[in-house]
Scaffold this motif. Structure first.
Motif, PDB file in Angstrom:
ATOM      1  N   UNK A   1      17.520 -15.661   3.943  1.00 25.93           N
ATOM      2  CA  UNK A   1      17.089 -16.007   2.588  1.00 25.93           C
ATOM      3  C   UNK A   1      17.030 -14.716   1.773  1.00 25.93           C
ATOM      4  N   UNK A   2      17.930 -14.567   0.808  1.00 28.91           N
ATOM      5  CA  UNK A   2      18.008 -13.331   0.024  1.00 28.91           C
ATOM      6  C   UNK A   2      17.077 -13.315  -1.177  1.00 28.91           C
ATOM      7  N   UNK A   3      16.235 -14.323  -1.314  1.00 28.66           N
ATOM      8  CA  UNK A   3      15.262 -14.291  -2.407  1.00 28.66           C
ATOM      9  C   UNK A   3      13.900 -13.790  -1.951  1.00 28.66           C
ATOM     10  N   UNK A   4      13.734 -13.529  -0.649  1.00 27.91           N
ATOM     11  CA  UNK A   4      12.449 -13.057  -0.126  1.00 27.91           C
ATOM     12  C   UNK A   4      12.458 -11.536  -0.015  1.00 27.91           C
ATOM     13  N   UNK A   5      11.279 -10.961   0.171  1.00 26.84           N
ATOM     14  CA  UNK A   5      11.181  -9.517   0.338  1.00 26.84           C
ATOM     15  C   UNK A   5      11.479  -9.068   1.760  1.00 26.84           C
ATOM     16  N   UNK A   6      11.240  -9.965   2.728  1.00 24.48           N
ATOM     17  CA  UNK A   6      11.479  -9.638   4.137  1.00 24.48           C
ATOM     18  C   UNK A   6      12.390 -10.720   4.709  1.00 24.48           C
TER      19      UNK A   6
ATOM     20  N   UNK B   1      13.757  -5.605   2.174  1.00 22.63           N
ATOM     21  CA  UNK B   1      14.593  -5.617   0.963  1.00 22.63           C
ATOM     22  C   UNK B   1      13.905  -4.967  -0.238  1.00 22.63           C
ATOM     23  N   UNK B   2      12.781  -4.283   0.008  1.00 23.23           N
ATOM     24  CA  UNK B   2      12.023  -3.692  -1.097  1.00 23.23           C
ATOM     25  C   UNK B   2      12.587  -2.335  -1.553  1.00 23.23           C
ATOM     26  N   UNK B   3      12.997  -1.420  -0.661  1.00 23.21           N
ATOM     27  CA  UNK B   3      13.357  -0.068  -1.121  1.00 23.21           C
ATOM     28  C   UNK B   3      14.539  -0.052  -2.087  1.00 23.21           C
ATOM     29  N   UNK B   4      14.448   0.836  -3.070  1.00 25.10           N
ATOM     30  CA  UNK B   4      15.579   1.110  -3.948  1.00 25.10           C
ATOM     31  C   UNK B   4      16.408   2.245  -3.373  1.00 25.10           C
ATOM     32  N   UNK B   5      17.633   2.383  -3.877  1.00 21.55           N
ATOM     33  CA  UNK B   5      18.483   3.462  -3.383  1.00 21.55           C
ATOM     34  C   UNK B   5      18.036   4.822  -3.916  1.00 21.55           C
TER      35      UNK B   5
ATOM     36  N   UNK C   1       0.816  -1.213   0.000  1.00 19.04           N
ATOM     37  CA  UNK C   1       0.000   0.000   0.000  1.00 19.04           C
ATOM     38  C   UNK C   1       0.853   1.266   0.000  1.00 19.04           C
ATOM     39  N   UNK C   2       2.093   1.161   0.458  1.00 16.08           N
ATOM     40  CA  UNK C   2       2.981   2.320   0.531  1.00 16.08           C
ATOM     41  C   UNK C   2       4.148   2.193  -0.454  1.00 16.08           C
ATOM     42  N   UNK C   3       3.969   1.374  -1.461  1.00 18.51           N
ATOM     43  CA  UNK C   3       5.048   1.054  -2.405  1.00 18.51           C
ATOM     44  C   UNK C   3       5.711   2.283  -3.030  1.00 18.51           C
ATOM     45  N   UNK C   4       4.970   3.348  -3.382  1.00 14.61           N
ATOM     46  CA  UNK C   4       5.636   4.499  -4.007  1.00 14.61           C
ATOM     47  C   UNK C   4       6.685   5.175  -3.117  1.00 14.61           C
ATOM     48  N   UNK C   5       6.635   4.946  -1.810  1.00 11.94           N
ATOM     49  CA  UNK C   5       7.628   5.542  -0.925  1.00 11.94           C
ATOM     50  C   UNK C   5       8.919   4.726  -0.913  1.00 11.94           C
ATOM     51  N   UNK C   6       8.825   3.460  -1.274  1.00 11.87           N
ATOM     52  CA  UNK C   6      10.012   2.614  -1.389  1.00 11.87           C
ATOM     53  C   UNK C   6      10.572   2.612  -2.810  1.00 11.87           C
TER      54      UNK C   6
ATOM     55  N   UNK D   1      16.996  -9.141  -6.443  1.00 11.39           N
ATOM     56  CA  UNK D   1      15.884  -8.300  -5.984  1.00 11.39           C
ATOM     57  C   UNK D   1      14.683  -9.192  -5.713  1.00 11.39           C
ATOM     58  N   UNK D   2      13.887  -8.891  -4.685  1.00 18.68           N
ATOM     59  CA  UNK D   2      12.726  -9.730  -4.368  1.00 18.68           C
ATOM     60  C   UNK D   2      11.614  -9.548  -5.397  1.00 18.68           C
ATOM     61  N   UNK D   3      10.747 -10.538  -5.456  1.00 18.99           N
ATOM     62  CA  UNK D   3       9.601 -10.461  -6.375  1.00 18.99           C
ATOM     63  C   UNK D   3       8.275 -10.483  -5.633  1.00 18.99           C
ATOM     64  N   UNK D   4       8.319 -10.716  -4.310  1.00 23.46           N
ATOM     65  CA  UNK D   4       7.094 -10.642  -3.505  1.00 23.46           C
ATOM     66  C   UNK D   4       7.477 -10.405  -2.048  1.00 23.46           C
ATOM     67  N   UNK D   5       6.497 -10.454  -1.157  1.00 26.76           N
ATOM     68  CA  UNK D   5       6.737 -10.143   0.254  1.00 26.76           C
ATOM     69  C   UNK D   5       6.706 -11.390   1.130  1.00 26.76           C
TER      70      UNK D   5
END
Length: 449
Positions: free
Chosen positions: A325-330, A345-349, A294-299, A315-319
Motif C-alpha cells: 500500500x503506497x499511501x501509508x507511511x510504513x 516511506x517518510x525520509x526525503x532524499x 520523535x526523530x522526524x528532523x533526521x528524516x 507521499x504519506x500523510x501519517x504512519x
C-alpha cells in the motif's frame, strides 16, 4: 604486504596525485581535506576542526558549546574499503571516507557516521545485523538558474523541456545517454551497486535503487552516489537536485528505506520457520510508528522537506502501515519469507543517509526491545479515509525539532551531545530562513491596505 604497501600500490597503479579525505557532515555534505598521495600512503595523521561535523547548509556555525570551546580538532581515520579513484576528476585523484575520532581516542559523538555505528552496535548485542536498501529520487534540472528564480527542467535533444506525469517512460534514458553512461561507469568505479532505474512522475525526476546490504556500507554508498551524480551532472550542463520539493505542484523526492534484520546465521528474524511473520516483525513496525515522529528532523531535515507531504502526491500523510500500500507511511512489500521487510516511506532524499538509517533502525529496535504493538493494518487508500489511520507526523521543521528536543528515545539511542548539536544546527539554519521574504508574501501581502 603491509597495509601501507597495499595503499601505495593502489595509488601508484592509478597514478593518483592526491586523495580527497572525506567526512559526511551533519547534512550529509562530503567535506574534508586533500592529502598528497605519498602522505596518505604513509599513514600521515590528518586533523580537521570538530565543528566541521556540524556544519550548517548556510555556512554559519552553531555556538562553540556544541563542537567544543576553543574550536578543537578531531582526527580523521580512513575507511580503507572506500578508497576509490574519483571517476569525474580531470587528473587522477582518489577519495576515501573517514571516521571522526576525538583527540582522546574516542569516536566523535557529533559525527553522523559515529551515530550510525552506535545504533548498529545495539543490534550486534542481540547477535543481529540490519539489511537495508535505499531508493533515491532526484530531479535533473537546468543548470545556471539563480536562487531567486524557480528551477527549470532541462531542454533535451527533442527541443523542449519535459512536462510532468511522464512516469516510467524511457525517453529520458535516451535523451541523456551520455550522462547516464558516465553515471553507471562511475558507480562501478566507486563500487556502488545500483539496482533498478526508473523515470518518476515529476518532469525530469528519476529514481535509482541501491542493492540491499550492510547498513554502514549502504550509507557510504549513498553518500558517494549523490556526490557522483552532482559532479557528473555539472559536466553535462545539468543540476542534480536532491531537495525534497524542488518544483511547486510536482511530486517531491523521497529516500524510501527497505529494512530487514538477520541473525548470525543469515536468517530473517521477521519470518518464522513456517514462513509466517514473527512478533519481532510487528514490534519493529510498532517501533517505527512510535519513534519516527520523535526523530522526524533526521528524516526531513530542512524547511523545504515538509512541503513534500501532500495527499495524492506520492507521499504519506501519517504512519499507518499496510501490505503493498503506497499511501501509508510504513509499507510492507509482498515477498517471500526470506525477503520480508519494512519500508519506511517518510525520509526525503535531502536526508543525511547515515542519520536517516540510524534513526529508522533505532526506532525498529526500540520497538522490539520494548515489545510494542502496532496499530491495526490500514486497508485501501489512506488519503481518502476520514480520521487518523495511524500516528500523525509533525508538519513543520520547528515543531519537529521541539518534539525531538523533548524525546527520551532520541537521547537514549543517538546520544545527548549529538541531539543537542543537531537541534542547534537546525535552529541556526531556520533563523536564516526566517530572515528571507518569500515571493508568496510579496505577491499576496504587498497590496494589503
Amino acid at each position: 604486504m603491509s597495509t601501507n604497501d597495499k595503499i601505495s600500490e593502489f595509488l601508484d597503479q592509478h597514478g593518483i596525485r592526491e586523495v580527497e579525505c572525506l567526512v559526511p557532515d551533519i547534512n550529509g555534505v562530503p567535506r574534508g581535506k586533500g592529502l598528497p598521495a605519498k602522505a596518505f600512503a604513509s599513514g600521515a595523521e590528518l586533523r580537521l576542526c570538530r565543528a566541521v561535523a556540524i556544519h550548517t547548509v548556510t555556512g554559519e556555525w552553531a555556538d562553540y558549546q556544541y563542537s567544543g570551546e576553543g574550536d578543537p580538532d578531531m582526527k580523521l581515520e580512513p575507511v580503507l574499503d572506500t578508497l576509490k579513484p574519483v571517476p569525474w576528476a580531470s587528473r587522477p585523484r582518489a577519495l576515501c571516507i573517514h571516521d571522526c575520532v576525538d583527540l582522546d581516542g574516542t569516536p566523535t559523538p557529533i559525527a553522523p557516521r559515529t551515530v550510525l555505528k552506535n545504533v548498529l552496535a545495539r543490534y550486534q548485542q542481540h547477535g543481529w545485523s540490519p539489511v537495508v536498501a535505499p531508493e533515491l529520487e532526484f530531479y535533473l534540472l537546468a543548470a545556471g538558474n539563480t536562487p531567486e528564480a524557480p528551477f527549470q527542467p532541462f531542454s533535451g535533444p527533442r527541443g523542449r523541456a519535459e512536462i510532468g506525469n511522464q512516469g516510467f517512460t524511457l525517453g529520458g534514458l535516451n535523451d541523456l545517454a551520455a550522462f547516464w553512461d558516465e553515471v553507471y561507469a562511475a558507480l562501478e568505479t566507486l563500487d556502488v551497486p545500483a539496482d533498478t532505474f526508473v523515470h518518476e512522475l515529476g518532469p525530469a525526476q528519476y529514481e535509482i535503487n541501491l542493492l540491499h546490504g550492510n547498513a554502514l556500507q549502504l550509507a557510504d554508498q549513498t553518500l558517494l552516489f549523490k556526490y557522483a551524480l552532482r559532479e557528473i551532472g555539472f559536466k553535462h550542463g545539468l543540476q542534480v537536485v536532491f531537495m525534497a520539493k524542488p518544483l511547486a505542484g510536482e511530486p517531491g523526492s523521497s529516500m524510501h528505506i527497505h529494512q530487514s534484520v538477520v541473525d548470525a546465521h543469515g536468517n530473517n528474524i521477521f519470518s518464522a520457520a513456517d514462513g509466517q511473520p514473527t512478533e519481532l516483525f510487528y514490534q519493529f513496525i510498532a517501533g517505527q510508528q512510535q519513534g519516527i515522529p520523535e526523530l522526524m528532523p533526521l528524516f526531513c531535515p530542512h524547511v523545504n522537506s515538509y512541503r513534500r507531504f501532500a495527499k495524492h502526491m506520492a507521499a504519506p500523510v501519517n504512519l499507518s502501515w499496510g501490505y503493498d500500500n503506497r499511501t501509508v507511511g510504513i509499507r510492507i512489500p509482498r515477498s517471500g519469507a526470506a525477503a520480508r521487510r519494512v519500508e519506511n516511506r517518510i525520509p526525503g532524499c535531502d536526508a543525511n543517509p547515515y542519520l536517516a538509517l540510524a534513526a529508522s533502525l533505532a526506532c525498529g529496535l526500540h520497538g522490539i526491545e520494548q515489545q510494542l504493538k502496532p496499530t491495526a493494518e490500514a486497508e485501501g487508500t489512506v488519503f481518502n479515509q476520514e480520521g487518523e489511520t495511524g500516528p500523525s507526523l509533525p508538519r513543520t521543521l520547528d515543531s519537529a525539532l521541539e518534539r525531538m528536543g523533548q524525546s527520551k528515545l532520541a537521547r537514549e539511542w543517538l546520544g545527548a551531545e549529538f541531539v543537542d548539536s543537531y537541534i542547534a544546527v537546525k535552529e541556526t539554519e531556520m533563523a536564516s530562513f526566517w530572515h528571507e521574504v518569500t515571493p508568496w508574501e510579496r505577491r499576496y501581502l504587498g497590496n494589503l491596505v
